[in-house]
Write an enzyme that holds these catalytic residues in place. Sequence first.
Site, PDB file in Angstrom:
ATOM      1  N   THR A  46      69.878  63.642  63.299  1.00 18.62           N
ATOM      2  CA  THR A  46      70.604  63.444  64.560  1.00 18.62           C
ATOM      3  C   THR A  46      70.191  62.101  65.159  1.00 18.62           C
ATOM      4  O   THR A  46      71.039  61.289  65.552  1.00 18.62           O
ATOM      5  CB  THR A  46      70.317  64.595  65.546  1.00 18.62           C
ATOM      6  N   SER A  64      67.462  63.961  56.243  1.00 15.83           N
ATOM      7  CA  SER A  64      66.619  64.857  57.027  1.00 15.83           C
ATOM      8  C   SER A  64      65.770  65.716  56.094  1.00 15.83           C
ATOM      9  O   SER A  64      66.260  66.182  55.068  1.00 15.83           O
ATOM     10  CB  SER A  64      67.550  65.756  57.849  1.00 15.83           C
ATOM     11  N   CYS A  92      73.837  74.374  62.509  1.00 13.71           N
ATOM     12  CA  CYS A  92      73.213  73.305  63.281  1.00 13.71           C
ATOM     13  C   CYS A  92      74.127  72.770  64.361  1.00 13.71           C
ATOM     14  O   CYS A  92      73.737  71.960  65.169  1.00 13.71           O
ATOM     15  CB  CYS A  92      72.789  72.188  62.340  1.00 13.71           C
ATOM     16  N   GLN A 136      73.473  66.169  53.538  1.00 16.27           N
ATOM     17  CA  GLN A 136      73.722  67.244  52.565  1.00 16.27           C
ATOM     18  C   GLN A 136      73.791  66.712  51.128  1.00 16.27           C
ATOM     19  O   GLN A 136      74.093  67.473  50.208  1.00 16.27           O
ATOM     20  CB  GLN A 136      75.016  67.997  52.910  1.00 16.27           C
ATOM     21  N   ASN A 140      79.064  69.274  55.523  1.00 17.66           N
ATOM     22  CA  ASN A 140      78.126  70.390  55.649  1.00 17.66           C
ATOM     23  C   ASN A 140      78.806  71.744  55.774  1.00 17.66           C
ATOM     24  O   ASN A 140      78.159  72.765  55.597  1.00 17.66           O
ATOM     25  CB  ASN A 140      77.202  70.161  56.859  1.00 17.66           C
ATOM     26  N   HIS A 185      64.307  68.759  56.587  1.00 18.33           N
ATOM     27  CA  HIS A 185      64.350  70.224  56.575  1.00 18.33           C
ATOM     28  C   HIS A 185      65.488  70.806  55.739  1.00 18.33           C
ATOM     29  O   HIS A 185      65.546  72.010  55.516  1.00 18.33           O
ATOM     30  CB  HIS A 185      64.359  70.794  58.004  1.00 18.33           C
TER      31      HIS A 185
END
Length: 385
Positions: A71, A200, A326, A180, A150, A202
């Site tokens: 983000t 990202s 998300c 992704q 996503n 996570h």
Amino acid sequence: MEAYLDNSATTRCTESVRDAVVRAMMEDYGNPSSRHQKGLDAERSLREARETLARTLRVSEKEIYFTSGATESNNWALIGAAAANRRAGMHLITTAIEHPAVLMPMQYLQEQGFRVTYLPVDSAGQISLDDLEQAICDDTILVSIMYVNNEVGAIEPIAEAGKRIRARNPRILFHVDAVQAYGKMPVYPKTLGVDMLSASAHKIHGPKGIGFLYINERVKIHPLLLGGGQQKGMRSGTDNVPGAVGLAQAAKEAYANLEEERRHFLELKRRLMEGLAALPQVVIHSQPGEQGAAHIVSAAFPGVRSEVLLHALEERGVYVSAGSACSSNKKQPVSAVLKELHLRPELLESTLRFSFGRFTTAEEIDYCLQTLAQLLPVLRRYTRH
Ligand code: PLP
């Protein structure tokens, strides 16, 4: 039994990622900005993490900046690059199916006087390269296109888009939200003609709250966070060493097992799609096999609202999402992305996303399919017509 099929929302950390994070918190806990040995040790860990990430992308470690996640990376790439290049033009291009972490900064930039073109997608979720080319004008300074969507797993033609952008005007910056895709497929920004790329931790079995932005050395960009001048003054804030070390460990593992994992995901996808197709009235939105992302399957269950089905599955230990977790704090989960695919209203309201990670097993897929087969007739009986 449990089936965690929501890996595109987030993933479980691997044990080696956990160990690396704990080591950085308990042993290498110095502040990389400190000029004593503890600081130097932490600085070395940070440098090694940056080098690991740079190797996965085949770029220079000078081009990797740690952020609090994708983000922030997306916000920085778009707002920072637009601010630094506004004298060259005020026109931006993106797609209609981006994550809110791109769409919202774009909306903000519109409020600041920029003009934004949102490229439409076809029923498979892909942009048209001709639309992209036609949208580019003399005033265009930045294009942002996601690599893998996503919600439905559509793969966008990033390499071709990079070529067309460069052919029209090599000064236009090209940003890619690769959340992704990174760790799931080879992603080489320099070969793809990509100037900035967000990822990202996570989503790839790393910790939450850490990601990076790749910024090609030629890119002019303003920092968003001002303060102590960390990361060459481009992203202030005490460096998140445990996060960076965890992200690097996760990336190393993802890229060491890339081919094996891809085959694993494709087999899970085939199993799930065949099972779903055998259930009555199921409509699958995702493209089969390698035509779409191997780890995401989106499907509609007409006659049952997605929220109802999601919670009924949850009661039996099956975890999926309606739209994307998300971005779904809103009460009404009808997805803007699915709307862009021009789905009929009953499909929009009954769509679920299933997504796989390294720990997903064939047994989990079978358990999910069995549970759906039991639930669907019961839930459909209660639906008002
Ligand atoms: N972009 C895409 C395509 C995503 O799927 C996500 C998260 O789901 C994000 C951006 C936001 O990433 P983060 O959770 O690291 O802020």
